[in-house]
Design an enzyme around this catalytic site. Structure first.
Site, PDB file in Angstrom:
ATOM      1  N   ASP A 156      -7.635  80.802  21.299  1.00 58.49           N
ATOM      2  CA  ASP A 156      -7.126  80.660  22.671  1.00 58.49           C
ATOM      3  C   ASP A 156      -8.237  80.366  23.665  1.00 58.49           C
ATOM      4  O   ASP A 156      -8.001  79.795  24.722  1.00 58.49           O
ATOM      5  CB  ASP A 156      -6.364  81.909  23.087  1.00 58.49           C
ATOM      6  CG  ASP A 156      -5.047  81.979  22.346  1.00 58.49           C
ATOM      7  OD1 ASP A 156      -5.046  82.443  21.184  1.00 58.49           O
ATOM      8  OD2 ASP A 156      -4.040  81.519  22.902  1.00 58.49           O
ATOM      9  N   ARG A 185      -0.191  82.665  32.216  1.00 55.04           N
ATOM     10  CA  ARG A 185      -0.806  83.443  31.127  1.00 55.04           C
ATOM     11  C   ARG A 185      -2.323  83.372  31.286  1.00 55.04           C
ATOM     12  O   ARG A 185      -2.860  82.295  31.582  1.00 55.04           O
ATOM     13  CB  ARG A 185      -0.369  82.925  29.745  1.00 55.04           C
ATOM     14  CG  ARG A 185       1.101  83.228  29.440  1.00 55.04           C
ATOM     15  CD  ARG A 185       1.418  83.025  27.979  1.00 55.04           C
ATOM     16  NE  ARG A 185       0.931  84.117  27.143  1.00 55.04           N
ATOM     17  CZ  ARG A 185       0.941  84.078  25.804  1.00 55.04           C
ATOM     18  NH1 ARG A 185       1.385  83.006  25.181  1.00 55.04           N
ATOM     19  NH2 ARG A 185       0.489  85.090  25.101  1.00 55.04           N
ATOM     20  N   ARG A 240       4.589  78.594  23.586  1.00 57.81           N
ATOM     21  CA  ARG A 240       3.402  79.432  23.417  1.00 57.81           C
ATOM     22  C   ARG A 240       2.420  78.658  22.531  1.00 57.81           C
ATOM     23  O   ARG A 240       2.726  77.582  22.054  1.00 57.81           O
ATOM     24  CB  ARG A 240       3.772  80.803  22.830  1.00 57.81           C
ATOM     25  CG  ARG A 240       4.809  80.653  21.773  1.00 57.81           C
ATOM     26  CD  ARG A 240       4.629  81.367  20.489  1.00 57.81           C
ATOM     27  NE  ARG A 240       3.307  81.385  19.964  1.00 57.81           N
ATOM     28  CZ  ARG A 240       2.854  80.521  19.050  1.00 57.81           C
ATOM     29  NH1 ARG A 240       3.601  79.509  18.623  1.00 57.81           N
ATOM     30  NH2 ARG A 240       1.642  80.643  18.561  1.00 57.81           N
ATOM     31  N   GLY A 241       1.243  79.259  22.322  1.00 63.49           N
ATOM     32  CA  GLY A 241       0.206  78.548  21.583  1.00 63.49           C
ATOM     33  C   GLY A 241      -0.634  77.775  22.592  1.00 63.49           C
ATOM     34  O   GLY A 241      -0.082  77.070  23.455  1.00 63.49           O
ATOM     35  N   ALA A 242      -1.947  77.935  22.500  1.00 60.46           N
ATOM     36  CA  ALA A 242      -2.826  77.429  23.560  1.00 60.46           C
ATOM     37  C   ALA A 242      -2.618  75.946  23.904  1.00 60.46           C
ATOM     38  O   ALA A 242      -2.422  75.600  25.082  1.00 60.46           O
ATOM     39  CB  ALA A 242      -4.280  77.714  23.183  1.00 60.46           C
ATOM     40  N   ASN A 247      -8.623  85.169  20.020  1.00 58.68           N
ATOM     41  CA  ASN A 247      -7.384  84.730  19.366  1.00 58.68           C
ATOM     42  C   ASN A 247      -6.455  85.942  19.264  1.00 58.68           C
ATOM     43  O   ASN A 247      -6.813  87.050  19.665  1.00 58.68           O
ATOM     44  CB  ASN A 247      -7.679  84.124  17.990  1.00 58.68           C
ATOM     45  CG  ASN A 247      -6.466  83.427  17.395  1.00 58.68           C
ATOM     46  OD1 ASN A 247      -5.810  82.625  18.082  1.00 58.68           O
ATOM     47  ND2 ASN A 247      -6.137  83.716  16.162  1.00 58.68           N
ATOM     48  N   LYS A 248      -5.288  85.710  18.729  1.00 52.23           N
ATOM     49  CA  LYS A 248      -4.245  86.756  18.666  1.00 52.23           C
ATOM     50  C   LYS A 248      -4.798  88.083  18.137  1.00 52.23           C
ATOM     51  O   LYS A 248      -5.597  88.098  17.203  1.00 52.23           O
ATOM     52  CB  LYS A 248      -3.105  86.239  17.776  1.00 52.23           C
ATOM     53  CG  LYS A 248      -1.913  87.149  17.612  1.00 52.23           C
ATOM     54  CD  LYS A 248      -1.314  87.598  18.929  1.00 52.23           C
ATOM     55  CE  LYS A 248      -0.875  86.438  19.805  1.00 52.23           C
ATOM     56  NZ  LYS A 248      -0.603  86.855  21.201  1.00 52.23           N
ATOM     57  N   GLN A 266       4.584  86.201  15.377  1.00 57.15           N
ATOM     58  CA  GLN A 266       4.491  84.737  15.340  1.00 57.15           C
ATOM     59  C   GLN A 266       4.247  84.214  13.923  1.00 57.15           C
ATOM     60  O   GLN A 266       4.620  83.083  13.601  1.00 57.15           O
ATOM     61  CB  GLN A 266       3.362  84.247  16.256  1.00 57.15           C
ATOM     62  CG  GLN A 266       3.648  84.398  17.738  1.00 57.15           C
ATOM     63  CD  GLN A 266       3.077  85.673  18.291  1.00 57.15           C
ATOM     64  OE1 GLN A 266       2.993  86.679  17.607  1.00 57.15           O
ATOM     65  NE2 GLN A 266       2.688  85.658  19.548  1.00 57.15           N
TER      66      GLN A 266
HETATM   67  O1  MRU Z   1       0.518  84.663  22.316  1.00 54.84           O
HETATM   68  P1  MRU Z   1       0.564  83.329  21.623  1.00 54.84           P
HETATM   69  O2  MRU Z   1       1.657  83.221  20.625  1.00 54.84           O
HETATM   70  O3  MRU Z   1       0.538  82.189  22.616  1.00 54.84           O
HETATM   71  O4  MRU Z   1      -0.806  83.295  20.827  1.00 54.84           O
HETATM   72  C1  MRU Z   1      -1.122  82.174  20.063  1.00 54.84           C
HETATM   73  C2  MRU Z   1      -2.376  82.289  19.306  1.00 54.84           C
HETATM   74  O5  MRU Z   1      -3.070  83.281  19.354  1.00 54.84           O
HETATM   75  C3  MRU Z   1      -2.795  81.062  18.550  1.00 54.84           C
HETATM   76  O6  MRU Z   1      -3.543  81.419  17.435  1.00 54.84           O
HETATM   77  C4  MRU Z   1      -3.657  80.177  19.459  1.00 54.84           C
HETATM   78  O7  MRU Z   1      -3.022  79.946  20.678  1.00 54.84           O
HETATM   79  C5  MRU Z   1      -3.965  78.875  18.814  1.00 54.84           C
HETATM   80  S1  MRU Z   1      -2.563  77.797  18.760  1.00 54.84           S
HETATM   81  C6  MRU Z   1      -3.087  76.338  18.078  1.00 54.84           C
END
Ligand code: MRU
Length: 354
Positions: free
Chosen positions: A234, A83, A46-48, A244-245, A193
């Site tokens: 993201d 996703r 996970r994470g962009a 973002n999250k 997270q």
């Molecule tokens: O749902 P996730 O855990 O993939 O969400 C991640 C985030 O929102 C991060 O802040 C974002 O992807 C940046 S990661 C460098």
């Protein structure tokens, strides 16, 4: 320290299973395109930026069994559907597709594999640069003996990228330079997270941190116990709105109300020039079970899921929110720090210096 995504001596691809952290550190092999897609869907990765890198390898794997135009298109669509919100997924897939489309079918898989590796190497370099630029913004906020107090949301650390992280890159840079820094870590419900991944990696690196519930940040800001907020992203729209999250927007509002800087660490691969403003960003709606249930370790050391809501209470689970550009103090990119404004973003994407 090892990257989050790595090839072993036999060129086999590995990553950490993030659904088992922080309790178990388990490496998994991604052996084919289906493994890559599944790992993204289940959030083992996970994470962009990491999602983008794994998707690029997923496409390369797929081309090994079918490198025709139809095969390429089918694999692209399958991986793109894993996703919806993080644009790095589309960015990485399109980069590979652009490269291999003009090649002979027999050359496509190897070229795609090489490009996936290049995406990984570039991610590492970009994040290191973001770390330097953001550290230069944060360091002047250190006053007297007190450690720099930074609040972050979700996990934009090394585990969300190939290495360094984005929002955590300056934290590591400052820590390594001997600047005292303490991180307030939002737990980041529903998947935690922050509590599970950000806390894990900060602890691994010996960075002082405190996990807080998502609603504590506003109080800490009012009490002047936070010097700055920095988060990852993201997708950034062409006008500077930031997805973002879920919960990021509330932190930006609280930072604004308290006159605190709200920085967004933003690799250029996360900017979507095709998206005019944040309202157009698709927000992933995830399973209600992530809200109604919590995963944790029991006293015997086993992983256990428990229910936290009454039977049959409905739950909604939007996974991201959009912070309007006006609440963002600056975007920190690998090419420097820019205002979250359409003119500055257009100039950056046009290749101009920040
Ligand atoms: O749902 P996730 O855990 O993939 O969400 C991640 C985030 O929102 C991060 O802040 C974002 O992807 C940046 S990661 C460098």
């Amino acid at each position: 320290m090892a990257r989050t995504l790595w090839l072993d001596d036999d060129q086999r691809l590995h990553t950490w299973d993030q659904t088992r952290l922080p309790f178990e550190t388990v490496a998994i092999e991604l052996a084919d395109s289906q493994d890559c897609a599944r790992a993204i869907v289940t959030m083992q990765v996970r994470g962009a930026p990491l999602i983008g890198a794994v998707a690029a390898y997923g496409l390369a794997f797929a081309l090994r069994s079918d490198a025709s135009d139809q095969g390429l298109q089918a694999a692209h669509s399958r991986l793109l559907a894993t996703r919806p919100t993080a644009v790095n997924l589309r960015w990485a897939l399109e980069r590979v597709v652009r490269l291999v489309s003009s090649l002979h079918e027999s050359d496509r898989a190897a070229a795609a594999w090489h490009e996936a590796g290049a995406i990984c190497d570039e991610d590492v370099a970009c994040n290191a640069a973001i770390g330097r630029h953001a550290a230069a913004l944060l360091q002047p906020l250190v006053t007297g003996e007190r450690a720099l107090q930074v609040l972050t949301h979700c996990n934009a650390g090394r585990i969300a990228t190939v290495d360094h992280g984005t929002a955590l890159a300056p934290i590591y840079a400052l820590h390594e330079a001997g600047v005292p820094v303490h991180v307030w870590v939002d737990e980041t419900r529903p998947r935690n997270q922050g509590a599970s991944l950000t806390a894990w990696e900060l602890r691994e690196r010996g960075v002082a941190h405190t996990v807080i519930v998502d609603n504590a940040g506003g109080l800490l800001m009012r009490q002047r116990r936070v010097d700055a907020v920095i988060v990852g992203c993201d997708r950034v729209a062409a006008n500077g709105d930031v997805a973002n999250k879920i919960g990021t927007y509330l932190k930006a509002l609280a930072a604004h109300d308290n006159g605190l800087p709200f920085y967004v660490a933003c690799p250029i691969s996360t900017i979507d020039p095709l998206c005019a403003h944040g309202e157009l960003i698709e927000i992933e709606e995830r399973s209600a079970r992530e809200v109604t249930h919590l995963l944790g370790r029991d006293e015997q050391g086993g992983l256990r899921e428990v229910q936290v809501t009454p039977d049959h209470s409905p739950a909604a689970n939007p996974a991201f929110d959009v912070t309007p550009a006006r609440l963002v103090s600056a975007l920190v990119t690998e090419r420097g720090v820019i205002p979250a404004r359409s003119d500055a973003i257009a100039k950056l994407l046009g290749g101009g210096a920040a």
